[in-house]
Design an enzyme around this catalytic site. Structure first.
Site, mmCIF file in Angstrom:
data_model
loop_
_atom_site.group_PDB
_atom_site.id
_atom_site.type_symbol
_atom_site.label_atom_id
_atom_site.label_comp_id
_atom_site.label_asym_id
_atom_site.label_seq_id
_atom_site.Cartn_x
_atom_site.Cartn_y
_atom_site.Cartn_z
ATOM 1 N N PHE A 46 -48.089 1.465 -65.970
ATOM 2 C CA PHE A 46 -46.784 1.286 -65.318
ATOM 3 C C PHE A 46 -46.375 2.497 -64.491
ATOM 4 O O PHE A 46 -45.238 2.949 -64.543
ATOM 5 C CB PHE A 46 -45.706 0.947 -66.360
ATOM 6 N N HIS A 47 -47.326 2.987 -63.689
ATOM 7 C CA HIS A 47 -47.081 4.145 -62.841
ATOM 8 C C HIS A 47 -47.398 3.840 -61.372
ATOM 9 O O HIS A 47 -48.106 4.598 -60.719
ATOM 10 C CB HIS A 47 -47.933 5.335 -63.292
ATOM 11 N N PRO A 48 -46.900 2.747 -60.791
ATOM 12 C CA PRO A 48 -47.229 2.459 -59.386
ATOM 13 C C PRO A 48 -46.576 3.466 -58.447
ATOM 14 O O PRO A 48 -45.409 3.823 -58.599
ATOM 15 C CB PRO A 48 -46.658 1.052 -59.184
#
Length: 550
Positions: free
Chosen positions: A475-477
């Site tokens: 969850f690090h876009p």
């Protein structure tokens, strides 16, 4: 269409970056600032209670709940991407780990041509936000964002992880945000006195007391309004009404790595062919809008163990009740912290020039089926732990593009995972590193049984195959409105102004030229602090010029 008020600055998004900008740009009282947030209030128990993020993980009331397109490299699966749709954005639903990243991450930004964004340049902006809280709960001087050492509330199982790392010759670090971030240790988290300290808590809510700051929630932004190539306002929808607001100075997009490129494209800024396909009038042709998408992929390995873990406390009903009572009365105990308690930034092999793998060690197993969609707060009925890894700096690049001119339709997300051989090699190296760790005396004595699939007996090919089957986004876009000096290959310049346009900036994780080694919330807040200085300085020049020519 309603024509509403005029503001100096309009900020789209109240997440990690938007909250910082709201506070900084409204601080002197001279600027009228509007913040537009698509979601609603963050006044929810499972947001404020740290471990409650397991309950917001699939909660559509506070979460966009995005999914990627099927990705061939991960066995044609879709990757689930929770993103905050609430005051505080993703800082209200994340696992609260606060890691700046490694100094080399930002020196890499500088070496890509982003002068002024090296480690020595950005360090003061990290420090400006942070209020360091020691293990005894004493808060030091500094900014409003609490960065807490919660060691006293963590499960003692971590000692086995640290012992295993020592056997392997891996260093120990007292603080991942300190002068020596390499090694294993305890993660600092954004909590204050046992409650989540989101960007909204730290920055936005205090600023909301000012009469010159106005917040609109449940406001879905439809597009940026332009006169020629100058951004002059925003059109948004609220309560089935279409409202237009004007910006005297700047429009600032802080909607995140998914929504900021989506909004630019909906506004006519992006790949010309794509925009024409959806009947959107072209303002500026830029293929880079939505491109250069990066994300971290990680995988969990599950083990039953010979010592009690959080499962023993939180699986039984009476255990849940006791933990809940303790939390309500004291703001302490397992509900006051994240399950991501220990980990580190380490080298997968001695030949690596810098840490290339991030580890997590969690004293709980909350599901033996990682793809399941049950809340993460339901632990298994046996003592267990999880060890995870993610390669730090993937090279694969993907895209985010609109698939409709309707702003309510989610964009198409194609991360293009594992499309570069170096990323495949990093997966195998990470699996081998965890294998080595699990074979140490420290962990061999802790493990009762590995929960299938069993890593220990896997070959390189099997490690990769298992990763493809079970990995997921961390969850690090980032990167979809990337910063750079070249307008043909980036979206914003070094002052985060959109190339080729006036009075429009992007300030959020989408501007990262490359992904940082770890969790992305801290560097996003840093970006906003630095951007605020630049915005205020640029517009002060405009003010002075206007005064001189008046």
């Amino acid at each position: 269409m309603e024509v509403a008020q005029e503001f100096d600055y309009i900020i789209v998004g109240s997440g990690s970056a938007g909250s910082v900008l709201a506070e900084r740009l409204s601080a002197d009282g001279r600027n009228r600032v509007l913040v537009l947030e698509a979601g609603g209030s963050d006044r929810r128990f499972f947001i404020k209670m740290p471990i409650g993020y397991g309950r917001t993980f699939y909660d559509e009331r506070v979460n966009w709940k995005y999914e990627t397109e099927p990705e061939l490299a991960i066995d044609a699966r879709r990757s689930y991407w929770p993103r905050g749709r609430v005051l505080g954005g993703s800082s209200s639903i994340n696992a609260m780990v606060y890691c700046r990243g490694l100094p080399a991450d930002f020196d890499a930004w500088k070496n890509m041509g982003n002068v002024g964004w090296g480690w020595e340049d950005v360090l003061p902006y990290f420090q400006r936000s942070e209020c360091q809280v020691d293990a005894q709960g004493n808060a030091g001087p500094g900014g409003p964002l609490y960065v807490s050492d919660v060691t006293s509330q963590l499960h003692p199982l971590r000692r086995h992880f640290f012992a295993a790392a020592k056997e392997m010759g891996l260093p120990y670090t007292q603080d991942f945000n300190g002068p020596h971030p390499e090694g294993v240790g305890v993660y600092r988290i954004n909590t204050r006195k046992g409650m989540r300290c989101s960007a909204a808590d730290a920055f936005l809510r205090p600023a909301m007391q000012r009469p010159n700051l106005h917040l609109e929630t449940r406001a879905l932004v439809r597009r940026v309004l332009f006169q020629g190539r100058r951004a002059v306002g925003i059109e948004f929808e609220k309560d089935a009404r279409i409202v237009s607001v004007r910006a005297r100075r700047e429009v600032i997009l802080s909607a995140g790595a998914v929504n900021s490129p989506q909004l630019l494209q909906l506004s006519g800024v992006g790949p010309a062919q794509l925009l024409r396909q959806h009947g959107i009038d072209l303002v500026l042709d830029n293929e880079a809008v939505g491109g250069q998408l990066q994300d971290h992929l990680g995988i969990n390995y599950y083990y039953q163990c010979t010592e009690p873990t959080l499962n023993n406390q939180l699986y039984p009903l009476h255990g849940k009740l006791l933990a809940g009572l303790r939390y309500v009365l004291t703001r302490k105990g397992p509900l006051s912290v994240s399950v991501n308690q220990s980990g580190g930034f380490v080298r997968s092999s001695a030949g690596m020039s810098a840490p290339d793998t991030q580890l997590y060690f969690n004293p709980v197993t909350y599901s033996t089926a990682p793809e399941g969609k049950r809340p993460l707060m339901n632990p298994d009925p046996f003592p267990g732990f999880i060890i995870s890894f993610q390669p730090c700096r993937p090279l694969s690049r993907g895209r985010i593009d609109i698939c409709s001119a309707d702003p309510k339709v989610a964009p198409t997300i194609r991360p293009n995972y594992l499309s570069v051989q170096a990323d495949v090699d990093a997966v195998i190296a990470g699996g081998r590193l965890v294998q080595q760790m699990m074979r140490t005396r420290a962990l061999q004595g802790l493990v009762k049984e590995a929960i299938a699939p069993v890593l220990d007996s896997m070959s390189d090919a099997q490690i990769l195959s298992d990763f493809r089957q079970r990995c997921g986004s961390v969850f690090h876009p980032v990167g979809t409105c990337g910063m750079g000096p070249d307008p043909e290959h980036s979206v914003v310049d070094l002052r985060l102004r959109v190339h080729g346009l006036e009075a429009l900036r992007v300030v959020d994780a989408s501007i990262f030229p490359s992904i940082t080694s770890g969790n992305t919330n801290a560097p996003t807040i840093m970006v906003a602090q630095k951007a605020a200085d630049m915005i205020l300085a640029d517009n002060e020049k405009v003010r002075r010029h206007a005064d001189q020519t008046a």
